[in-house]
Structures are given as C-alpha cells and as structure tokens.
Design an enzyme around this catalytic site. Structure first.
Site, PDB file in Angstrom:
ATOM      1  CB  SER A   1      -0.736  -0.145   0.904  1.00 34.87           C
ATOM      2  OG  SER A   1       0.018   0.040   2.590  1.00 34.87           O
ATOM      3  CE  LYS A   2      -1.545   6.693  -2.881  1.00 27.85           C
ATOM      4  NZ  LYS A   2      -2.970   7.698  -2.436  1.00 27.85           N
ATOM      5  NE  ARG A   3       0.946   0.649   6.191  1.00 23.89           N
ATOM      6  CZ  ARG A   3       1.029  -0.751   5.965  1.00 23.89           C
ATOM      7  NH1 ARG A   3       2.219  -0.859   7.622  1.00 23.89           N
ATOM      8  NH2 ARG A   3       0.454  -1.700   5.926  1.00 23.89           N
TER       9      ARG A   3
END
Ligand code: GLU
Length: 465
Positions: free
Chosen positions: A240-242
């Site tokens: 994910s973006k994380r």
C-alpha cells in the site's frame, strides 16, 4: 500458436507498481515468443473510470516503454458485442434470467453464511418458468454453471489448481440495468482479441474458474492462464502507499529511470542466476513465466535505489547529461548559461557516482550552478569557524597566483599552503569544501576547484570567508 498477451487495467486509479509489473511480464512474454502485446482499458465501470486515470495509465506505460503494439482497446466501446454474447447464451439455454428481489438475495446470502457455503445464490430461477416472472423486477442474466464435477486450470505459475463446481455460483453476466459484467466482458474480449495467455495478478485466480465456464459454454478455446503473486511490502502485508507504493508517475518525479524501474520490477518475482542487473534485451531472451515464484515478493526501495544507481553509472554520459539538463530546466525551471552547462558536463562523472536518482544528481549538481555567496548547510557552517574562515582567506593569494589551473597544481598549492600554515591537509580541505560548495560532501575537491575555475573560486572564498 501465435502468442498474444494483454495488459487490462481498469482506469479507476493510477498505474501502480503491481500493474506495471503485470504489464512488463505480459510484454516480455510476448516478445520472448515473437508474439504481440496489447493494451485493453477496462472502462466498463462508468462511475469509477476516469479520463485522468486512462491518461495516467497510458503515459505511465509510455514512459516505461510498455505501450501496446496496437492502439488500446476500450472495453466499454465493445458493449454491444458483449450483449450479443449474452443473448447467444440465453438462446442456447446456457444462461437464464433471474428475477430475484434484493430482499430475496439478502436472505440467500444470510442462509449461505449460516451454512458456511461459498455459493450464495440458490439457482432458484435456473429451471423456473419465465412466465411466472414478476413484472416489477428487471431481471439479471446468470450463466448456468455446471452443478457437478470440478474445474481444473493448469496455471503456468500456480500449477494445477482445482475447484469443485458446486462452489461456483451461477454468476451474473448481465446486470438488471442491461450492462454486461466484468466477468463476461473480459472473456468475450480475450476471445475476440485472440489472447493466447492471460497473465495477471493472482487476485484474479478465483475469477478464472468462473471465466472458464464461459469459454466452455461458448465452445471457445480457453487461453492459458498465469496468475502472478501480488507484491507485498517489507512487512509482508499487501502493498500500500504506506510501503512507498506510489503511482508510476511518482517514481518518475522522484528521478528514477524507467529502465531501472522495469529491471527492478522484473526481479520482483523472477530472476536469472541471481543477477540483479538484467537489461531489457537480455530479459526478452530469457524470460520464462513458469519460473515466476508462487509466493509474494517484497517491495524493497533500497534495492530499487541500488539498481537505479547502477543504471545511472552505466548509461552514456551524453544521455545522463540530457536527463540532468531536462530535469533542471523543465522541472526546476532553471536557465543555465553556457559556463554552467560546461561545468556540469565536466563534473558529471564525479557527480553521478554519488547519486541514486536524477533528483539527487540535480541536487548534488547545484554546487556547479549556484552563485556566490553560497548558502552553507548546518554542517558546513559548523566547520567554518572564525579561524577556519581566516585560514581559507589565506588561499586567495596562492590561488590567484596559480597559472596552470588544473587538479595537480591545485593539489600541490593546497598541500604547500597546509605545510606553510603548519596545519594538516584536512584542516584546509574541509573548510575549503564547505566554503566552496556549502556542504561537507562533494566530489573530489581538486576536481571541483578545477571545474569551477579560478575566478569563481576566488569569488566564492571572498564571499564566505
Ligand atoms: N481489469 C482488471 C483489473 O484491473 C484486470 C482483468 C484481467 O486482467 O483479467 O484488475
């Protein structure tokens, strides 16, 4: 058999790392087998598909040099053809209209949940007489999936996978509003486009069992499937973006090279004798989809950085210079005079070994661009004590007198200066670097001094010390 592969993104978001890798594998597989690779934009979800996303996908693929071999096919434009196939299936008794209300479907779902069944719909309209249909409900059309036996797929990555047919629903192929579903459209398009190999993320494996029923119902040959594992983050969870998983455009903006990004994506899940650097031409000669691992790979930005740095070091200086100049002029809106351009050209080999990407290269290149007085960073400032500044001022004279402005002579001058001042060479070089570049790390200081030229060096010393 002619190999034809496709990348089929839904334009509901930007092109991300996972999508780019799927495109790359499809491209490499097609090239490896002298086949064709095409792009299909799956824009049937009219609410969530956007023009902006289509543009981002097409631009991202262009940048990665993974554009299709033909103009992209837009799935929505083929809707009439999809409907036509639904009608064919209805006419042949292989599909049927289902008039269940939303409440009935909810009841069925609740019951299936209680009984732990995966098939949610109880097929109540499969054999029902259509003349008993309620007139206040627009029907959906469902495929008559087989009731008995099992479906086996010999997946090129996952191996032989099997599902009991009782676990498959009579899934919807035409919605109540008359629009065909993804499950139907994808099969019709893959068939019409003569796709021989469907290479995509393994989140679609379950769909493949359903899609396979459509091939059987239509009497069409099924393409071969290869479901590649998804990319995970460093912590093993879905990317994910994380984890730094950004749209492809973000990698471009951060100064990564498309060829390096592709090389990195290739190595995520596929490899050849543990080699990290595999240029595209070589990859085309070697790529083997069945050698793609079954377990998810982990996205590692450090590895991407290393690969990118290697590509930067190995690319021709003319090409790298062009990228640097473009970045400075177009992205950073700088106007560079011929003197600065010349300095950059001469300093490039020293700069490139210290940068992981074009943005870093440009940041490091600022030492050749800025005008005196130079801004000093915190570390440089702390080195430039009052005494140090005074010492460096003493260099104005010997530098001014130096006639042969080259690295060797500069080094000699500095060494003599240190001896004459009864100090170590480092005590001169460090503050001098700070004064000239505003930083504490730069390429070889003699080289920097030579490239900056006498006049500029004297001016920079004057301004800071
Ligand atoms: N459009 C689907 C997606 O973006 C892919 C469909 C397919 O590859 O079959 O996830």
């Amino acid at each position: 058999m002619t190999v034809i592969t496709r990348f089929a993104p839904s334009p509901t978001g930007f092109l991300h790392i996972g999508g780019a890798r799927t495109a790359l594998f499809n491209y490499l597989f097609a090239r490896r087998h002298n086949g064709k690779y095409v792009l299909r934009i799956e824009d049937t979800d009219r609410q969530r598909s956007t023009e902006k996303a289509v543009e981002a996908i097409i631009n991202g693929l262009d940048w990665l040099e993974l554009s299709g071999d033909e103009q992209p096919v837009f799935q929505y434009s083929r809707q009439e053809r999809h409907k036509q196939i639904v009608n064919t299936l209805l006419e042949q008794g292989k599909a049927y209209k289902c008039y269940c209300s939303a409440d009935e479907l909810e009841e069925m779902r609740a019951l299936a949940r209680r009984e732990g069944k995966t098939a949610l719909y109880d097929r109540r309209w499969r054999e029902k007489d259509p003349s008993t249909a309620p007139c206040n409900i627009d029907p959906v059309v469902r495929l008559k999936s087989p009731l008995k036996g099992s479906t086996t797929i010999d997946d090129l990555v996952q191996g032989r996978v099997e599902v009991k047919n009782e676990q498959l629903d009579d899934f919807v192929i035409l919605r109540a509003d008359g629009t065909p579903t993804y499950m139907l459209s994808v099969v019709v398009d893959d068939h019409d486009m003569k796709i021989s190999h469907v290479i995509r993320g393994d989140d679609h494996l379950n769909n493949a069992f359903r899609q396979y029923q459509l091939y059987v119902a239509m009497n069409w040959p099924s393409p071969k499937f290869a479901h590649i594992p998804l990319i995970h983050g460093q912590d093993g969870t879905k990317l994910s973006k994380r984890h730094g998983a950004l749209g492809i455009d973000a990698y471009r903006d951060q100064g990564y090279l498309p060829e390096a990004l592709c090389n990195y994506l290739l190595r995520l899940g596929w490899g050849h004798e543990n080699e990290d650097i595999i240029i595209r031409k070589k990859a085309i000669g070697l790529f083997d989809i069945s050698a793609v691992g079954k377990s998810p790979s982990r996205f590692d930005i450090k590895k991407l950085d290393n690969i990118n740095a290697t590509y930067m070091r190995e690319m021709s200086e003319t090409q790298l210079f062009h990228l640097l100049e473009t970045h400075l002029c177009k992205n950073l809106n700088m106007i560079l005079d011929p003197i600065r351009l010349e300095r950059l050209k001469r300093g490039l080999s020293g700069l490139k070994v210290r940068a992981k990407n074009i943005n870093e290269l440009a940041a490091n290149a600022m030492i050749y661009i800025v005008s005196p007085p130079i801004n000093t960073d915190e570390k440089a400032d702390s080195i430039l004590s009052k005494d140090a500044r005074q010492l460096i001022r003493g260099l104005l004279e010997p530098f001014n007198e130096l006639t042969n402005w080259n690295k060797t002579k500069i080094e000699e001058t500095l060494k003599n200066f240190a001896t004459n001042n009864d100090t170590k060479f480092g005590s001169v070089a460090q503050p001098l670097r700070a004064a000239l570049t505003g930083t504490t790390s730069s390429p070889d200081i003699f080289e920097v001094i030579e490239i900056l030229g006498k006049e500029e060096v004297l001016q920079r010393i004057e301004a800071v010390c």
